[in-house]
Scaffold this active site. Structure first.
Site, PDB file in Angstrom:
ATOM      1  N   LYS A   1       0.846  -1.196   0.000  1.00 41.79           N
ATOM      2  CA  LYS A   1       0.000   0.000   0.000  1.00 41.79           C
ATOM      3  C   LYS A   1       0.872   1.233   0.000  1.00 41.79           C
ATOM      4  CE  LYS A   1      -2.668   1.343   3.639  1.00 41.79           C
ATOM      5  NZ  LYS A   1      -3.869   1.365   4.497  1.00 41.79           N
TER       6      LYS A   1
ATOM      7  N   LYS B   1       0.880   5.323   0.691  1.00 42.13           N
ATOM      8  CA  LYS B   1       0.208   6.462   1.295  1.00 42.13           C
ATOM      9  C   LYS B   1       0.441   7.676   0.414  1.00 42.13           C
ATOM     10  CE  LYS B   1      -1.234   4.807   5.368  1.00 42.13           C
ATOM     11  NZ  LYS B   1      -2.618   4.896   5.847  1.00 42.13           N
TER      12      LYS B   1
ATOM     13  N   ASP C   1      -3.718   4.546  -0.459  1.00 45.00           N
ATOM     14  CA  ASP C   1      -4.543   5.152   0.585  1.00 45.00           C
ATOM     15  C   ASP C   1      -4.356   6.659   0.514  1.00 45.00           C
ATOM     16  OD1 ASP C   1      -5.984   5.890   2.778  1.00 45.00           O
ATOM     17  OD2 ASP C   1      -4.769   4.808   4.245  1.00 45.00           O
TER      18      ASP C   1
ATOM     19  N   GLU D   1      -8.226   3.579  -1.482  1.00 48.82           N
ATOM     20  CA  GLU D   1      -8.763   3.714  -0.124  1.00 48.82           C
ATOM     21  C   GLU D   1      -9.064   5.175   0.214  1.00 48.82           C
ATOM     22  OE1 GLU D   1      -7.376   2.694   4.496  1.00 48.82           O
ATOM     23  OE2 GLU D   1      -6.319   1.814   2.791  1.00 48.82           O
TER      24      GLU D   1
ATOM     25  N   ASP E   1     -12.683   3.864   4.626  1.00 54.24           N
ATOM     26  CA  ASP E   1     -11.917   3.605   5.847  1.00 54.24           C
ATOM     27  C   ASP E   1     -12.369   4.570   6.934  1.00 54.24           C
ATOM     28  OD1 ASP E   1     -10.143   3.034   7.852  1.00 54.24           O
ATOM     29  OD2 ASP E   1      -8.413   3.914   6.862  1.00 54.24           O
TER      30      ASP E   1
ATOM     31  N   LYS F   1     -11.735  -1.800  11.593  1.00 51.83           N
ATOM     32  CA  LYS F   1     -10.727  -1.557  12.627  1.00 51.83           C
ATOM     33  C   LYS F   1     -11.420  -1.662  13.972  1.00 51.83           C
ATOM     34  CE  LYS F   1      -7.995   1.573   9.731  1.00 51.83           C
ATOM     35  NZ  LYS F   1      -7.479   2.949   9.536  1.00 51.83           N
TER      36      LYS F   1
ATOM     37  N   GLU G   1      -3.925  -5.442   7.013  1.00 52.27           N
ATOM     38  CA  GLU G   1      -2.691  -4.655   7.076  1.00 52.27           C
ATOM     39  C   GLU G   1      -2.182  -4.601   8.509  1.00 52.27           C
ATOM     40  OE1 GLU G   1      -2.981  -0.378   6.547  1.00 52.27           O
ATOM     41  OE2 GLU G   1      -5.155  -0.529   6.374  1.00 52.27           O
TER      42      GLU G   1
END
Length: 375
Positions: free
Chosen positions: A166, A168, A197, A223, A248, A272, A326
């Site tokens: 992933k 960022k 993301d 994301e 998310d 999460k 993750e």
């Protein structure tokens, strides 16, 4: 009452990271977590973790605020309560404090860890049972340097530690971010999956331009490209593009999940336990996604070993987990406060054996890294 809660301690712990970790809203040089130690009259202790990202830059709860909330409001409400009744304890806390999901998650984890130890079973058994013993784990390439990120990905592919990466993005301009991601995907090819993301950093117009280019480059998942409050924008993006769009920050608990599925806002939900308020609320969120045909992904707040393994017990109990996890938080830390760090092998995180979480505190390491005992 078999056993009652006698004390709840919240400890601020600062652990250094192996490198700077860049997000769109912050750059992390260390991770701060709140370790919860819950003791009962039968001598059993449960441990939990409440962790967020980047102080207050990510969400409404900070580590310092979490400790204050537990010390001042949540812990006093739990003293004397039935230590074996997790639902009862959490219901009481819901009446004492609104929100504060991360703080409540740390306490719920400690209650479940203690109950698992009490009964001699893993936390996953308390959740209905593990349908998998290992979890695929991606790695975030967050240095911001294209060549360095490619080298890091190649190293982990060779070590059989990760095959999904992933990125960022969102700190730079859309064109620069797209160029960075596209070069990495081209270098890795079909040997690895690449996801991005955006951490809410794009406007809808920027997202259209960026996702179109990322889709053409072969990126596998996008994301949270737009701010979490802009559900209409997320729905329009999900309808417009073939590449899956994941919510998310936009999906915390079951209430958010219900609204998102009603608006067809996303193809995938990032689960999460911290943002849901615990393992049980996370399972309720997952059930709504299942009913709507939304795929699931096991997310992280970059927790250490305690929070990551708590999440793993929950994710192992899910019927479907199409996008893996993750749960790499412990790998981002230079050191730890548990006696045996989680096992990562053959691209997967392996669930520990033993009752409760299957973890024990390293008292010397905890004493060294706790904030109130330093300097």
């Amino acid at each position: 009452m078999n056993a009652h809660i006698t004390s709840v301690e919240a400890i601020l712990v600062d652990l250094p990271t192996i490198r700077a970790h860049q997000l769109s809203m912050a750059t992390m040089q260390q991770q701060t977590m709140v370790i919860v130690r819950l003791r009962s009259s039968d001598g059993i202790e449960g441990i939990g973790e409440a962790t967020t990202i980047g102080g207050l830059s990510y969400g409404e709860e900070s580590p310092e605020g979490i400790k204050l909330t537990i010390d001042t409001y949540l812990a006093p409400a739990l003293i004397g309560q039935d230590a074996t009744n997790v639902n009862g304890a959490m219901l009481k806390l819901s009446k004492v404090a609104r929100g504060n999901r991360v703080a409540k998650c740390g306490i719920e984890t400690a209650l479940l860890d203690a109950q698992g130890k009490r009964l001699g079973v893993p936390v996953s058994t308390l959740l209905g049972g593990a349908v998998r013993k290992t979890l695929p784990v991606l790695w975030t390439l967050a240095s911001g340097d294209t060549a360095r990120d490619i080298d890091e990905a190649e190293m982990f592919l060779a070590e059989r530690r990760h095959h999904t990466f992933k990125l960022k993005i969102g700190r730079r301009g859309v064109r620069d971010d797209v160029a960075h991601v596209s070069k990495i995907k081209a270098a890795l090819g079909d040997r690895a999956n690449v996801t991005v993301d955006v951490n809410q950093a794009w406007s809808e117009v920027e997202a259209v331009r960026g996702i179109e280019a990322l889709e053409a480059a072969g990126v596998d998942l996008i994301e949270q490209p737009t701010p979490r409050e802009q559900r209409g924008a997320l729905a329009r993006l999900a309808a417009r593009f073939i590449v899956p769009i994941m919510a998310d920050e936009g999906v915390a608990g079951p209430e958010d999940a219900l609204e998102l599925v009603q608006g067809a806002c996303a193809d995938v939900f990032a689960l999460k336990i911290a943002k849901s308020g615990g393992l049980y609320p996370m399972l309720r969120t997952a059930a709504i996604a299942d009913a709507a045909g939304v795929s699931l992904y096991g997310g992280t707040m970059l927790e250490g070993s305690i929070g990551s393994i708590a999440s793993a017990h929950g994710f192992c109990a899910l019927a479907q987990l199409a996008w893996g996890t993750e749960l790499f938080g412990p790998l981002l830390l230079k050191d730890d406060i548990v006696t045996a760090r989680p096992l990562y092998r053959d691209f997967d995180l392996h669930l520990p054996e033993g009752p409760g979480l299957g973890l024990e505190i390293d008292e010397d390491k905890l004493a060294f890294y706790r904030r109130d005992k330093r300097g």
